[in-house]
Design a protein around this motif. Structure first.
Motif, PDB file in Angstrom:
ATOM      1  N   GLU A 138      55.225  38.871  58.947  1.00 44.26           N
ATOM      2  CA  GLU A 138      54.015  38.434  59.661  1.00 44.26           C
ATOM      3  C   GLU A 138      52.834  39.364  59.410  1.00 44.26           C
ATOM      4  OE1 GLU A 138      53.353  35.533  61.211  1.00 44.26           O
ATOM      5  OE2 GLU A 138      55.321  34.979  60.464  1.00 44.26           O
ATOM      6  N   GLY A 139      52.755  39.878  58.180  1.00 42.56           N
ATOM      7  CA  GLY A 139      51.646  40.741  57.817  1.00 42.56           C
ATOM      8  C   GLY A 139      50.451  39.954  57.315  1.00 42.56           C
ATOM      9  N   VAL A 140      49.409  40.700  56.972  1.00 39.85           N
ATOM     10  CA  VAL A 140      48.194  40.133  56.392  1.00 39.85           C
ATOM     11  C   VAL A 140      47.925  40.889  55.100  1.00 39.85           C
ATOM     12  CG1 VAL A 140      45.721  39.794  56.706  1.00 39.85           C
ATOM     13  CG2 VAL A 140      47.260  39.536  58.650  1.00 39.85           C
ATOM     14  N   ALA A 141      47.634  40.156  54.034  1.00 40.55           N
ATOM     15  CA  ALA A 141      47.314  40.770  52.749  1.00 40.55           C
ATOM     16  C   ALA A 141      45.859  40.489  52.413  1.00 40.55           C
ATOM     17  CB  ALA A 141      48.220  40.230  51.649  1.00 40.55           C
ATOM     18  N   ARG A 142      45.170  41.496  51.911  1.00 43.28           N
ATOM     19  CA  ARG A 142      43.795  41.341  51.435  1.00 43.28           C
ATOM     20  C   ARG A 142      43.856  41.394  49.915  1.00 43.28           C
ATOM     21  NH1 ARG A 142      38.846  44.375  53.956  1.00 43.28           N
ATOM     22  NH2 ARG A 142      40.433  44.446  55.559  1.00 43.28           N
ATOM     23  N   LEU A 143      43.575  40.260  49.281  1.00 42.43           N
ATOM     24  CA  LEU A 143      43.664  40.157  47.826  1.00 42.43           C
ATOM     25  C   LEU A 143      42.359  39.628  47.260  1.00 42.43           C
ATOM     26  CD1 LEU A 143      47.178  38.498  47.597  1.00 42.43           C
ATOM     27  CD2 LEU A 143      46.644  40.887  47.235  1.00 42.43           C
ATOM     28  N   ARG A 144      42.101  39.973  46.019  1.00 42.33           N
ATOM     29  CA  ARG A 144      40.905  39.497  45.332  1.00 42.33           C
ATOM     30  C   ARG A 144      41.318  38.511  44.249  1.00 42.33           C
ATOM     31  NH1 ARG A 144      35.831  41.300  45.309  1.00 42.33           N
ATOM     32  NH2 ARG A 144      36.428  43.127  46.500  1.00 42.33           N
ATOM     33  N   TYR A 145      40.819  37.296  44.332  1.00 37.74           N
ATOM     34  CA  TYR A 145      41.040  36.251  43.344  1.00 37.74           C
ATOM     35  C   TYR A 145      39.680  35.824  42.796  1.00 37.74           C
ATOM     36  CZ  TYR A 145      45.858  35.655  44.940  1.00 37.74           C
ATOM     37  OH  TYR A 145      47.172  35.853  45.246  1.00 37.74           O
ATOM     38  N   ASN A 146      39.495  35.943  41.494  1.00 41.20           N
ATOM     39  CA  ASN A 146      38.228  35.542  40.861  1.00 41.20           C
ATOM     40  C   ASN A 146      37.019  36.133  41.589  1.00 41.20           C
ATOM     41  OD1 ASN A 146      39.574  34.045  38.889  1.00 41.20           O
ATOM     42  ND2 ASN A 146      39.640  32.252  40.204  1.00 41.20           N
ATOM     43  N   TRP A 147      37.052  37.414  41.861  1.00 39.92           N
ATOM     44  CA  TRP A 147      35.948  38.152  42.481  1.00 39.92           C
ATOM     45  C   TRP A 147      35.682  37.754  43.926  1.00 39.92           C
ATOM     46  CZ3 TRP A 147      35.442  35.942  37.575  1.00 39.92           C
ATOM     47  CH2 TRP A 147      35.611  36.834  36.540  1.00 39.92           C
ATOM     48  N   VAL A 148      36.567  36.989  44.535  1.00 36.98           N
ATOM     49  CA  VAL A 148      36.419  36.607  45.936  1.00 36.98           C
ATOM     50  C   VAL A 148      37.576  37.225  46.715  1.00 36.98           C
ATOM     51  CG1 VAL A 148      36.372  34.691  47.582  1.00 36.98           C
ATOM     52  CG2 VAL A 148      35.301  34.429  45.326  1.00 36.98           C
ATOM     53  N   GLU A 149      37.243  37.962  47.761  1.00 34.98           N
ATOM     54  CA  GLU A 149      38.274  38.584  48.574  1.00 34.98           C
ATOM     55  C   GLU A 149      38.836  37.573  49.565  1.00 34.98           C
ATOM     56  OE1 GLU A 149      37.940  41.993  51.666  1.00 34.98           O
ATOM     57  OE2 GLU A 149      38.066  42.856  49.654  1.00 34.98           O
ATOM     58  N   ARG A 150      40.162  37.534  49.665  1.00 38.30           N
ATOM     59  CA  ARG A 150      40.854  36.590  50.558  1.00 38.30           C
ATOM     60  C   ARG A 150      41.748  37.375  51.521  1.00 38.30           C
ATOM     61  NH1 ARG A 150      38.872  31.465  49.147  1.00 38.30           N
ATOM     62  NH2 ARG A 150      38.697  31.403  46.914  1.00 38.30           N
ATOM     63  N   MET A 151      41.825  36.880  52.743  1.00 36.31           N
ATOM     64  CA  MET A 151      42.776  37.399  53.719  1.00 36.31           C
ATOM     65  C   MET A 151      43.863  36.343  53.859  1.00 36.31           C
ATOM     66  SD  MET A 151      41.605  40.328  54.640  1.00 36.31           S
ATOM     67  CE  MET A 151      42.381  40.743  56.163  1.00 36.31           C
ATOM     68  N   ILE A 152      45.097  36.732  53.627  1.00 36.35           N
ATOM     69  CA  ILE A 152      46.224  35.801  53.655  1.00 36.35           C
ATOM     70  C   ILE A 152      47.180  36.247  54.758  1.00 36.35           C
ATOM     71  CG2 ILE A 152      48.135  34.831  52.328  1.00 36.35           C
ATOM     72  CD1 ILE A 152      46.421  35.472  49.807  1.00 36.35           C
TER      73      ILE A 152
END
Length: 78
Positions: free
Chosen positions: A7-21
């Motif tokens: 139940e964590g949250v990951a901060r990832l960058r896809y195509n120069w856009v940061e996403r919180m998952i």
């Protein structure tokens, strides 16, 4: 691998856009690599009971780890 977070949250960058998952399961290796290119979409299976625990979507080398979406959240979304 071994599950080290649920139940964590990951901060990832896809195509120069940061996403919180959300609903992220973290898997660390028990020696060697735990995630390689092309693994996305694979299921992580609990070796004790054969249940799917997550759907692999990312990994990293520093530190070595795999990231999966919680299988319950995946099934609820479907």
């Amino acid at each position: 691998g071994r599950v080290t977070g649920i139940e964590g949250v990951a901060r990832l960058r896809y195509n120069w856009v940061e996403r919180m998952i959300g609903h992220v399961v973290t898997i660390e290796p028990r020696g060697g690599e735990v995630s390689r290119p092309g693994d996305s979409g694979s299921w992580w299976i609990n070796s004790a009971n054969g249940e799917a625990i997550g759907l692999h979507f990312a990994g990293g080398n520093y530190p070595e780890r795999g990231l999966a979406l919680d299988m319950g959240a995946v099934l609820n979304a479907l």
